[in-house]
Write a protein that holds these residues in place. Structure first.
Motif, PDB file in Angstrom:
ATOM      1  N   UNK A 199      -3.157 -20.526  19.617  1.00  0.00           N
ATOM      2  CA  UNK A 199      -4.807 -21.249  18.849  1.00  0.00           C
ATOM      3  C   UNK A 199      -3.548 -21.884  17.103  1.00  0.00           C
ATOM      4  N   UNK A 200      -2.915 -21.101  16.601  1.00  0.00           N
ATOM      5  CA  UNK A 200      -3.000 -21.850  15.179  1.00  0.00           C
ATOM      6  C   UNK A 200      -1.475 -22.591  15.510  1.00  0.00           C
ATOM      7  N   UNK A 201      -0.804 -22.124  16.458  1.00  0.00           N
ATOM      8  CA  UNK A 201       0.284 -22.859  16.824  1.00  0.00           C
ATOM      9  C   UNK A 201      -0.388 -24.289  16.997  1.00  0.00           C
ATOM     10  N   UNK A 202      -1.315 -24.243  17.745  1.00  0.00           N
ATOM     11  CA  UNK A 202      -1.675 -25.912  18.251  1.00  0.00           C
ATOM     12  C   UNK A 202      -2.484 -26.428  17.388  1.00  0.00           C
ATOM     13  N   UNK A 203      -2.991 -25.845  15.953  1.00  0.00           N
ATOM     14  CA  UNK A 203      -3.860 -26.295  15.010  1.00  0.00           C
ATOM     15  C   UNK A 203      -2.869 -26.945  13.865  1.00  0.00           C
ATOM     16  N   UNK A 204      -1.589 -25.823  13.868  1.00  0.00           N
ATOM     17  CA  UNK A 204      -0.015 -26.532  13.049  1.00  0.00           C
ATOM     18  C   UNK A 204       0.365 -28.127  13.019  1.00  0.00           C
ATOM     19  N   UNK A 205       0.535 -27.935  14.996  1.00  0.00           N
ATOM     20  CA  UNK A 205       0.804 -29.516  15.763  1.00  0.00           C
ATOM     21  C   UNK A 205      -0.080 -30.459  15.073  1.00  0.00           C
ATOM     22  N   UNK A 206      -1.512 -29.802  15.820  1.00  0.00           N
ATOM     23  CA  UNK A 206      -2.479 -31.650  15.699  1.00  0.00           C
ATOM     24  C   UNK A 206      -2.602 -31.633  14.196  1.00  0.00           C
ATOM     25  N   UNK A 207      -2.200 -30.863  13.732  1.00  0.00           N
ATOM     26  CA  UNK A 207      -2.581 -31.568  11.768  1.00  0.00           C
ATOM     27  C   UNK A 207      -1.862 -32.089  11.425  1.00  0.00           C
ATOM     28  N   UNK A 208      -0.133 -31.954  12.250  1.00  0.00           N
ATOM     29  CA  UNK A 208       0.673 -33.108  11.092  1.00  0.00           C
ATOM     30  C   UNK A 208       0.897 -33.734  13.050  1.00  0.00           C
TER      31      UNK A 208
END
Length: 293
Positions: free
Chosen positions: A27-36
């Motif tokens: 979920x941390x990787x998903x968040x980093x991608x989505x924020x970008x």
């Protein structure tokens, strides 16, 4: 090494990323991608798991909002970029899939082979492993030249580093593409050759292991050991508190990998670390490790 054509995923910008695993790293990787601004499909084995992962992301974004690190619009946009699913078929639009499952080789191989069977041949697959051989994992797929290690650090949204680990088979084009993605996420990538523990954990986990030897010898209290390393080595957190954050079982598993792969006694796990894991004292996640939570 297979050739690449102008119309395959290596020739396109990565606009959609699949993430396998909705736990802490996933979920941390998903968040980093989505924020970008990257579209994300986050997959796990159950609806409850993906819903929990999405709730964790929402809570993380709420904390950033309260600290004025992001706007309400940015939070809404990030969440709108995330799709959750339990079906690998929903990864068909992804140009890159990042496997972020539990650090278990057999499980990772099973997932990678499932991905290999259903993804288009030109899709890049990355693994977030912290200790397993990239060359070995790549060899279990039919896209070894388009396979790479992409080791994020916890908490992913906050930590700037990504280790890019090249297996023996990883192509230059794959490495370049994934490096560009890491930079798009606001991360600083370092490129590492394939070896047990890569660079950061190769140094970090033996340091944590040594802290357990020091603790077992009664040289100082846990608090004083951690204070010494924080104040004497300018570390933001002491090694024992960090072990509790990582999970003592994870630290032990990594040391076991080093001992097996290097066959060098300097990588022997500290008996006290093994004892804590045997007791179920795994750190923050179990409520008790070196410290109580």
């Amino acid at each position: 090494m297979s050739s690449t054509s102008p119309n395959n995923s290596l020739g396109r910008e990565i606009q959609t990323v699949g993430v396998i695993g909705a736990g802490t790293m996933g979920n941390g990787i998903a968040q980093a991608c989505a924020v970008s601004g990257i579209q994300v499909v986050m997959i796990d084995i159950s609806e409850a798991a993906v819903q929990k992962g999405l709730a964790t992301i929402s809570g993380s974004l709420d904390r950033l909002l309260k600290k004025d690190k992001i706007s309400a619009e940015a939070k809404a946009s990030a969440l709108a970029h995330i799709r959750i699913s339990t079906d690998y078929a929903d990864l068909k639009e992804a140009q890159l899939v990042i496997e972020a499952a539990t650090e278990n080789e057999a499980l990772k191989v099973k997932i990678l082979q499932q991905l290999d069977a259903m993804l288009a041949p030109d899709v890049i697959v990355a693994t977030n492993t912290s200790s397993i051989s990239i060359t070995k994992l790549a060899a279990t797929t039919q896209r070894a030249d388009r396979f790479i290690g992409m080791h994020f650090f916890n908490p992913v949204p906050m930590m700037a580093l990504v280790e890019l680990i090249r297996g023996l088979q990883t192509s230059d084009a794959t490495h370049a593409k994934v490096k560009t993605l890491a930079e798009t996420l606001g991360k600083t990538p370092i490129t590492v050759k394939n070896a047990p523990g890569f660079v950061v954990n190769r140094i970090l986990i033996p340091m944590i292991n040594e802290a357990f030897f020091v603790l077992a010898e009664g040289l100082a209290t846990p608090e004083d050991i951690d204070a010494g390393m924080k104040l004497g080595c300018n570390q933001p957190i002491g090694p024992l508190a960090l072990a509790d954050m990582i999970g003592l079982d994870v630290c032990l598993a990594v040391m076991d990998v080093y001992m097996k792969e290097f066959n060098d006694s300097k990588y022997r796990p500290a008996p006290l670390l093994k004892e804590y894991v045997a007791a179920g004292w795994l750190g923050r996640k179990s409520g008790r490790g070196v410290y109580s939570y």
